[in-house]
Enzyme design. Structure first.
Site, PDB file in Angstrom:
ATOM      1  N   ALA A  46      -1.219  -2.159   3.894  1.00 13.91           N
ATOM      2  CA  ALA A  46      -2.487  -2.183   2.266  1.00 13.91           C
ATOM      3  C   ALA A  46      -3.684  -2.835   3.236  1.00 13.91           C
ATOM      4  O   ALA A  46      -3.671  -3.847   3.950  1.00 13.91           O
ATOM      5  CB  ALA A  46      -2.221  -2.826   1.719  1.00 13.91           C
ATOM      6  N   ARG A  89     -17.053   0.653  29.414  1.00 10.51           N
ATOM      7  CA  ARG A  89     -16.406   0.617  30.633  1.00 10.51           C
ATOM      8  C   ARG A  89     -15.516   1.654  30.715  1.00 10.51           C
ATOM      9  O   ARG A  89     -15.315   2.432  29.975  1.00 10.51           O
ATOM     10  CB  ARG A  89     -15.300  -0.141  29.689  1.00 10.51           C
ATOM     11  CG  ARG A  89     -14.659  -0.367  28.388  1.00 10.51           C
ATOM     12  CD  ARG A  89     -13.877  -1.525  28.159  1.00 10.51           C
ATOM     13  NE  ARG A  89     -12.281  -1.749  29.062  1.00 10.51           N
ATOM     14  CZ  ARG A  89     -11.673  -2.488  28.793  1.00 10.51           C
ATOM     15  NH1 ARG A  89     -11.821  -3.565  28.066  1.00 10.51           N
ATOM     16  NH2 ARG A  89     -10.563  -2.465  29.309  1.00 10.51           N
ATOM     17  N   GLY A 137      -0.691   4.601  -0.520  1.00  9.45           N
ATOM     18  CA  GLY A 137      -1.544   5.749   0.513  1.00  9.45           C
ATOM     19  C   GLY A 137      -1.039   6.526   1.473  1.00  9.45           C
ATOM     20  O   GLY A 137       0.323   6.944   1.264  1.00  9.45           O
ATOM     21  N   TYR A 193     -14.057  -2.387  20.178  1.00  7.91           N
ATOM     22  CA  TYR A 193     -15.590  -2.949  18.942  1.00  7.91           C
ATOM     23  C   TYR A 193     -16.685  -4.247  19.947  1.00  7.91           C
ATOM     24  O   TYR A 193     -16.314  -5.419  19.891  1.00  7.91           O
ATOM     25  CB  TYR A 193     -15.837  -2.611  18.061  1.00  7.91           C
ATOM     26  CG  TYR A 193     -15.291  -1.435  17.056  1.00  7.91           C
ATOM     27  CD1 TYR A 193     -15.893  -0.483  17.293  1.00  7.91           C
ATOM     28  CD2 TYR A 193     -13.684  -1.030  17.210  1.00  7.91           C
ATOM     29  CE1 TYR A 193     -15.908   1.112  16.678  1.00  7.91           C
ATOM     30  CE2 TYR A 193     -13.833   0.271  17.258  1.00  7.91           C
ATOM     31  CZ  TYR A 193     -14.001   1.221  16.822  1.00  7.91           C
ATOM     32  OH  TYR A 193     -14.589   3.199  16.527  1.00  7.91           O
ATOM     33  N   SER A 232      -9.898   8.692   7.489  1.00  9.69           N
ATOM     34  CA  SER A 232     -10.633  10.098   8.873  1.00  9.69           C
ATOM     35  C   SER A 232      -9.866  11.364   8.731  1.00  9.69           C
ATOM     36  O   SER A 232     -10.814  12.049   9.339  1.00  9.69           O
ATOM     37  CB  SER A 232      -9.395   9.525  10.261  1.00  9.69           C
ATOM     38  OG  SER A 232      -8.038   9.437   9.431  1.00  9.69           O
ATOM     39  N   LYS A 254     -10.726  -5.249   9.902  1.00  9.79           N
ATOM     40  CA  LYS A 254      -9.521  -5.485  10.575  1.00  9.79           C
ATOM     41  C   LYS A 254      -9.513  -6.988  11.714  1.00  9.79           C
ATOM     42  O   LYS A 254      -8.212  -7.086  12.351  1.00  9.79           O
ATOM     43  CB  LYS A 254      -9.515  -3.519  11.409  1.00  9.79           C
ATOM     44  CG  LYS A 254      -9.221  -3.305  10.694  1.00  9.79           C
ATOM     45  CD  LYS A 254      -8.427  -3.351   9.299  1.00  9.79           C
ATOM     46  CE  LYS A 254      -7.679  -2.818   9.802  1.00  9.79           C
ATOM     47  NZ  LYS A 254      -5.528  -2.767   8.382  1.00  9.79           N
ATOM     48  N   GLY A 274       1.036  -1.426  -0.600  1.00  4.92           N
ATOM     49  CA  GLY A 274      -0.010  -0.350   0.147  1.00  4.92           C
ATOM     50  C   GLY A 274       1.251   1.328   0.494  1.00  4.92           C
ATOM     51  O   GLY A 274       0.571   1.738   1.104  1.00  4.92           O
ATOM     52  N   LEU A 290      -4.293  -7.275  -3.322  1.00  4.57           N
ATOM     53  CA  LEU A 290      -4.224  -7.959  -2.153  1.00  4.57           C
ATOM     54  C   LEU A 290      -5.509  -9.020  -2.595  1.00  4.57           C
ATOM     55  O   LEU A 290      -5.442 -10.300  -1.886  1.00  4.57           O
ATOM     56  CB  LEU A 290      -5.325  -7.356  -1.168  1.00  4.57           C
ATOM     57  CG  LEU A 290      -4.046  -6.157  -0.518  1.00  4.57           C
ATOM     58  CD1 LEU A 290      -5.060  -5.150   0.796  1.00  4.57           C
ATOM     59  CD2 LEU A 290      -2.927  -6.799   0.241  1.00  4.57           C
ATOM     60  N   PRO A 312      -3.658   1.352  15.363  1.00  7.50           N
ATOM     61  CA  PRO A 312      -3.204   3.476  15.571  1.00  7.50           C
ATOM     62  C   PRO A 312      -5.307   3.714  15.563  1.00  7.50           C
ATOM     63  O   PRO A 312      -6.104   2.270  14.973  1.00  7.50           O
ATOM     64  CB  PRO A 312      -3.341   3.094  14.660  1.00  7.50           C
ATOM     65  CG  PRO A 312      -2.907   2.322  12.938  1.00  7.50           C
ATOM     66  CD  PRO A 312      -3.459   1.390  13.676  1.00  7.50           C
TER      67      PRO A 312
END
Length: 343
Positions: free
Chosen positions: A86, A139, A14, A134, A202, A162, A11, A66, A187
């Site tokens: 990537a 918490r 990117g 997730y 983001s 992910k 990647g 990929l 991250p």
């Protein structure tokens, strides 16, 4: 500096990949970057030059996708390490979650097999906080690297991709990795200066705040980390013996609300932040907008839910010292303005 090495960086064109290339070259290494289209090479070299790096002959590109086996063996041959950066991260939710999950998981396995077969020492996998925080009940304590997202819970396709890709990577290393070592960097939202119009999803949050595309701040919370620090953590995890078999959360500090992010931009940018909203959006307004906007629909499960994560392990084990979230956000905005990417 560690001895110069040849590093495969996937990647490479990117947002994060180009920063990893820039820092690897600046450290004296040679880089072989995988891209899907060699036509991106001029744009990549221009981005590296904007980062103050003359790539010269120490950068070479290889075509590898990929979704396909072809090209990965040749890309890995003769390399010492790999940074597998990537992974697809679209702004909109795909109709079929496998559009994200399959290339993320199978692509990771393709890179690991090629790295093992070529005798590489270690692969650093770019995972995500999405693979950590997730599917859990609320918490009070920050998430750390011992926690995994719960794939039995209803998760967004990106979060699933992910989580499943990183799980598959660790399973591969345990069962058939041979002498190949693995480390993972997880991250939170990656911000910081952009080098071209190819930037992380983001970054769209800051762009939309500056453009006035958001009429107000939804009740959402984000971790923030600078892309330069994420690249630095990858290189530390690549060579430090203590990183073998470890995950490292990459966050600048406590999570921030969108209102906090907007206030930071207004405080530092003056007139350039004139369209940044100062009011908070009620949850019902966001839910109404989601009926027409798939990108908004993607954030609904996290509306009003505060999360936090700790960077203590990366600091303690690898000596990582990231910039503040404030610095990362301001650098994001300034670079978008300088490159003419804000309307």
């Amino acid at each position: 500096m560690n001895d110069p090495a040849t590093i495969l960086i996937t990647g490479g064109s990117g947002f994060l990949g180009s920063r990893c290339i820039a820092q690897a070259l600046a450290a004296g290494h040679r880089v072989r970057a995988s891209v899907r289209d060699l036509a991106r090479e001029p744009q990549l070299r221009a981005a590296l030059a904007r980062a103050g790096v003359d790539a010269g002959e120490r950068l070479s590109l290889r075509v590898a996708d990929l979704r396909r086996d072809e090209g990965w063996a040749q890309a890995a041959q003769g390399c010492d390490y790999a940074l597998h950066v990537a992974s697809p991260f679209p702004a909109d939710i795909p109709r079929d979650p496998n559009e994200l999950i399959a290339p993320a998981r199978e692509g990771t396995l393709r890179v690991l097999r090629a790295a093992r077969d070529a005798g590489l020492r270690r692969v650093v996998l770019t995972s995500s906080f999405a693979a950590v925080g997730y599917g859990h009940p609320p918490r009070a304590q920050p998430f750390d690297e011992s926690v995994w997202s719960d794939t039995a819970a209803p998760l967004a396709p990106y979060v699933q991709s992910k989580t499943l890709a990183e799980r598959a990577a660790w399973d591969f290393i345990e069962r058939e990795g041979g002498a190949l070592e693995l480390a993972a960097v997880n991250p939170v939202g990656i911000f910081g200066p952009v080098l071209s119009d190819d930037y992380a999803t983001s970054i769209l949050l800051v762009k939309r705040l500056l453009d006035g595309a958001l009429p107000g701040a939804p009740k959402l919370y984000f971790g923030v980390v600078d892309v330069r620090d994420v690249a630095d953590l990858h290189l530390r995890a690549m060579t430090d013996p203590a990183a073998r078999g470890q995950r490292f959360l990459a966050t600048a500090g406590d999570f921030l609300s969108v209102s906090d992010i907007a206030a930071t931009l207004r405080r530092h940018l003056g007139a350039a932040a004139r369209r940044v909203p100062s009011r908070q959006l009620p949850n019902w307004v966001v839910r109404l907008a989601a009926l027409a906007d798939p990108a908004v629909r993607q954030i609904l499960p996290d509306l009003g839910k505060f999360k936090n994560a700790s960077n203590a392990k990366a600091r303690r084990v690898l000596g990582w010292n990231p910039r503040s979230a404030e610095e990362a956000l301001v650098a994001t905005a300034q670079s978008l303005i300088e490159l003419g990417l804000v309307r």
